[in-house]
Design an enzyme around this catalytic site. Structure first.
Site, PDB file in Angstrom:
ATOM      1  N   ARG A 132       0.846  -1.191   0.000  1.00 31.66           N
ATOM      2  CA  ARG A 132       0.000   0.000   0.000  1.00 31.66           C
ATOM      3  C   ARG A 132       0.882   1.242   0.000  1.00 31.66           C
ATOM      4  O   ARG A 132       1.617   1.478   0.973  1.00 31.66           O
ATOM      5  CB  ARG A 132      -0.896   0.031   1.256  1.00 31.66           C
ATOM      6  N   GLU A 144       0.434   4.155   0.692  1.00 30.02           N
ATOM      7  CA  GLU A 144      -0.283   5.181   1.440  1.00 30.02           C
ATOM      8  C   GLU A 144       0.713   5.948   2.314  1.00 30.02           C
ATOM      9  O   GLU A 144       1.475   5.333   3.046  1.00 30.02           O
ATOM     10  CB  GLU A 144      -1.288   4.473   2.366  1.00 30.02           C
ATOM     11  N   ARG A 168      -0.604   1.912  13.021  1.00 26.26           N
ATOM     12  CA  ARG A 168      -1.134   0.675  12.455  1.00 26.26           C
ATOM     13  C   ARG A 168      -1.024   0.561  10.936  1.00 26.26           C
ATOM     14  O   ARG A 168      -1.602  -0.339  10.347  1.00 26.26           O
ATOM     15  CB  ARG A 168      -2.592   0.489  12.880  1.00 26.26           C
ATOM     16  N   HIS A 169      -0.302   1.463  10.283  1.00 28.48           N
ATOM     17  CA  HIS A 169      -0.138   1.388   8.837  1.00 28.48           C
ATOM     18  C   HIS A 169       1.274   0.960   8.455  1.00 28.48           C
ATOM     19  O   HIS A 169       2.238   1.497   8.965  1.00 28.48           O
ATOM     20  CB  HIS A 169      -0.446   2.741   8.184  1.00 28.48           C
ATOM     21  N   GLU A 185     -10.177  -2.507  13.070  1.00 30.91           N
ATOM     22  CA  GLU A 185     -10.519  -3.374  11.953  1.00 30.91           C
ATOM     23  C   GLU A 185      -9.336  -4.258  11.581  1.00 30.91           C
ATOM     24  O   GLU A 185      -8.231  -3.778  11.394  1.00 30.91           O
ATOM     25  CB  GLU A 185     -10.920  -2.481  10.762  1.00 30.91           C
ATOM     26  N   SER A 242     -11.634  -7.001   6.208  1.00 32.43           N
ATOM     27  CA  SER A 242     -12.684  -6.383   5.425  1.00 32.43           C
ATOM     28  C   SER A 242     -13.083  -7.418   4.386  1.00 32.43           C
ATOM     29  O   SER A 242     -12.225  -8.029   3.754  1.00 32.43           O
ATOM     30  CB  SER A 242     -12.126  -5.126   4.760  1.00 32.43           C
ATOM     31  N   ARG A 268      -1.448  -6.779  12.182  1.00 31.17           N
ATOM     32  CA  ARG A 268      -2.473  -6.147  13.018  1.00 31.17           C
ATOM     33  C   ARG A 268      -3.121  -7.155  13.961  1.00 31.17           C
ATOM     34  O   ARG A 268      -3.406  -6.851  15.117  1.00 31.17           O
ATOM     35  CB  ARG A 268      -3.576  -5.534  12.141  1.00 31.17           C
TER      36      ARG A 268
END
Lengths: 495, 495
Positions: free
Chosen positions: B267, B269, B275-276, B418, B421, B469
């Site tokens: 990712r 991002e 948590r990323h 979360e 998903s 996670r």
């Protein structure tokens, strides 16, 4: 996007196939029209209303029917006269309504199981058949398939001239992988491949190995930067790991003692051969030893024996299905495995008329010849070749303590092709620096690798295995693209 | 290379530590000199000659000693008076010779096991001690360590002001990961993480799932191209897969019925949170169902229950070790797991004073609040939130058949965050096209995705789990970098 220069060729083939399919579709249309006519004349008397048709799109409606399905493979005489539901791809001839259903569609069928004392020809279930009472289309396929599952499943026997014309070529298969994977052979190949991973992990876990996950994005191209993919990383750039080796070794330096990892490995090599992929699945392991790297090498040899035994015993059904399409000699192995020393191999090759210098590597054809010689002499398709010349191994390989031309390294072979490369690694930072300099490697660029051994590190060895190659060679297949679900090579990054 | 803008800070800390270490080293040098003097005065009478020293670099010499080692953890009274060999990192005070050996070096020790009726304080083995007769250095560490294992292992209790000063900060730990991973806590975390993967696989394999491997190099950035890393691919470019979803779905369309895969997920991002990660390990599964996606959702819920039970029963030792350094409430769960519907969650939140619109997503703080409400009401740290608003889910999510604002999708939560998903995916190419257009997605760019469903595809659902996670939240840790062996974030691609 990557241009596929072979596409023109495959497009021509696809066009041909499309024309064929068009003809077939027209025929089917004609047939279907007849059926409709028949149906309309029967309209007033249709006693099957509500027992066939297209199901609405399954969207998990609470009012959905509650049915329990039976697998085709579970059918047997004990079910005779019972009414069951199956969900299955239909053949054109199954029932009248199905002549309107395109091949490869998904249908639900309610049927009574009937015994057939005379046997059913050409089906997987030969002693029972289904008397269909309801049929519903769950998901329909487009009528023109780019390849026929029957054609893609046809046995390939060497020298079989007739079958050449109906073979589906590799690119057509891969361009339409969703269909190609539906053949019994593809289903069996990837179930067996999952088996290799399971056997690898179970065997190592029993021996006290810990599974780790190593990063694929790495800061520097360690061995000079050849064959490495570059990644744009925010405002800078990074690389894709060619192997998890540095990280496995760091785990050993970090006291994990025995580790394995299964993950993607990337090689930016512009090799378009039957056995090269730009992305493949690596089965890697690394282990601290006490005094001799043979502790590790023999453990890996034993690991392969366990995998071969497991495949033979637990996947005989898959092996037999694959063998029907792609016949091959059964894979042979010794327990414990054969270990040859490099000088011994040189003698065997010399006796067969091929001279290899003391510090020379083996070329691919020579490896294959050696595989045949080993097979003839020892009747094994798997063996370990130990003590490679130091000159042909990477800088981090531990030199032999007694012979400066030799090294503590090994390759392992299946049917004459290399499937593992491994060695004792240098665990002393000073000696590692010295060897890197000898290889003219920029010390600055590998500083973090060398630093990993600064704080004490036990002697260790390991190796990396190419999963797709192991499966290809175990089954005697001719192309690694058959054992990679979505293969990547210099000309293909799709689908 | 990526610039680490936080480096200046950590460099300062490192410098401070280095100065401390320098002082300590000088002390040690002084001590060592004394020892040498003592040794030289004893030279004529050294009865220990040949019983200590630096071992030559272990290069797998055939003349290497044959010794059988005993693990420290295997020591017990039954070994009393027996002579054994251990290979272990030494403490400064172990024996006189060891005052010359730098901390974290690897040494071999011959010793007699002696019972200690009064007990040994501050060691993992309390009822026996070793009377050393030989000590050999296998691999020595540099004397100045960038961090002390003792400091890195110190318990972190909230509100503990004293301990703040001796905490090793995250960047120092990660810059010197080989040392940081040697703490009992790190060892336990990654052993437990391996356990999560094993439990995930074993549970799914028992349920008939097939393991697959999906490509990380992909031809197009499917969902609009945001957050995707670009790779130079020979003369063109490609992308790193943000999830294996398309390929899992293709496997379902290809008749594999139930599949899982464990692999790297990327990712791009630019999120610098606890948590990323830019690269993490995805535990993904996908499954064909008969009529309702709850068949899949409940199977995944049950999978988590099995994982939680397995961790509790098989990794209690690891959990307890980690808890000593990072205290946390034990993880609670229900069997079967709690399933909440989105509207129910909205009511719970409204009762707690937070109003969420019918078509709104939950923000991270609201998710955490909901987690606390659920915990208070049901006493569970794990639950499933079903039926998300259609508007907040990706285009390929199956809309609810009865409520056009809702969808057949779910998230799963651990301690209010979360970790999965998932959804029923649209398996009909026409409907999928319609939904993509509704999301203003360029149909051309996702043509190969849509085409995968052209040849018939059973209804299916699935989900993706972030391994790091799950481990972080199960253990109640505060940062996902503690559960990624070599974490990658926008500012870190090393080591």
């Amino acid at each position: 996007m990557v241009e596929d220069i072979e596409k023109t060729e495959s497009k021509k083939a696809a066009k041909k196939e499309a024309k064929k399919a068009e003809k077939a579709a027209k025929k089917a249309e004609h047939k279907a029209a007849n059926v409709k006519e028949n149906a309309s004349t029967l309209d007033e008397a249709d006693i099957s209303v509500g027992k066939y048709g297209n199901l609405p799109l399954i969207r998990s409606d609470p009012s959905a029917p509650k049915r329990s399905f039976t697998y085709i493979k579970e059918l047997n005489k004990s079910l005779a006269n019972k009414v069951i539901w199956v969900r299955e791809t239909v053949s054109k001839s199954m029932v009248k309504f199905s002549s309107n259903i395109s091949k490869e569609s998904i249908v639900d069928i309610e049927a009574q199981v009937a015994e057939v004392p005379s046997g059913v020809a050409g089906c997987t279930q030969t002693d029972v058949e289904l008397v269909v009472s309801q049929i519903w289309v769950v998901s329909s396929s487009v009528p023109q398939l780019p390849l026929q599952i029957d054609d893609a499943s046809r046995p390939e026997k060497p020298g079989d001239e007739d079958s050449l014309n109906i073979r589906v070529n590799q690119d057509t298969r891969l361009d339409n992988r969703v269909l190609d994977l539906r053949t019994p052979t593809s289903q069996a190949i990837f179930r067996l491949e999952a088996g290799v991973c399971k056997l690898f992990r179970d065997c190592l876990t029993k021996k006290g190995f810990v599974e780790i996950h190593t990063p694929k994005i790495i800061p520097a191209a360690s061995e000079g930067g050849a064959n490495v993919f570059t990644v744009s990383y925010f405002k800078g750039s990074a690389y894709l790991a060619q192997s998890p080796q540095l990280y496995k070794q760091m785990a050993i330096a970090a006291d994990f003692e025995k580790v394995f990892t299964i993950g993607a490995v990337f090689r930016a090599e512009d090799s378009n051969t039957h056995r090269h992929l730009t992305e493949f699945t690596g089965l890697d392991l690394e282990m601290a030893f006490q005094y001799h790297y043979h502790e590790v090498m023999l453990l890996i040899g034993n690991l392969f024996t366990e995998i071969f035994k497991g495949l033979r015993d637990e996947y005989s059904n898959e092996i037999s299905i694959i063998g029907q399409q792609y016949p091959a000699e059964p894979f042979t192995f010794l327990d414990p495995p054969l270990v040859l020393k490099y000088p011994e191999a040189r003698v065997m090759l010399k006796d067969a008329g091929v001279e290899i210098g003391e510090e020379d590597d083996l070329s691919t054809p020579v490896e294959k010849l050696l595989g045949r010689l080993v097979k003839a002499k020892y009747d094994t398709d798997f063996y370990i070749l130990d003590k490679y010349p130091l000159a042909v191994r990477p800088f981090y390989t531990m030199p032999d303590p007694q012979n400066p031309q030799s090294s503590n390294s090994y390759d392992m072979f299946m049917r004459g092709e290399e499937i593992l490369s491994g060695a004792q690694r240098i665990h002393d930072p000073k000696f590692l620096t010295e060897r890197a300099k000898h290889h003219a490697i920029d010390i600055e660029k590998i500083a973090s690798y060398i630093d990993a051994f600064k704080y004490g590190c036990p002697p260790h060895a390991g190796g990396g295995i190419g999963l797709e190659r192991v499966v290809m060679l175990y089954l005697g297949l001719d192309n690694v693209r058959k054992t990679s679900m979505f293969p990547r090579d210099p000309k293909r990054v799709t689908p």
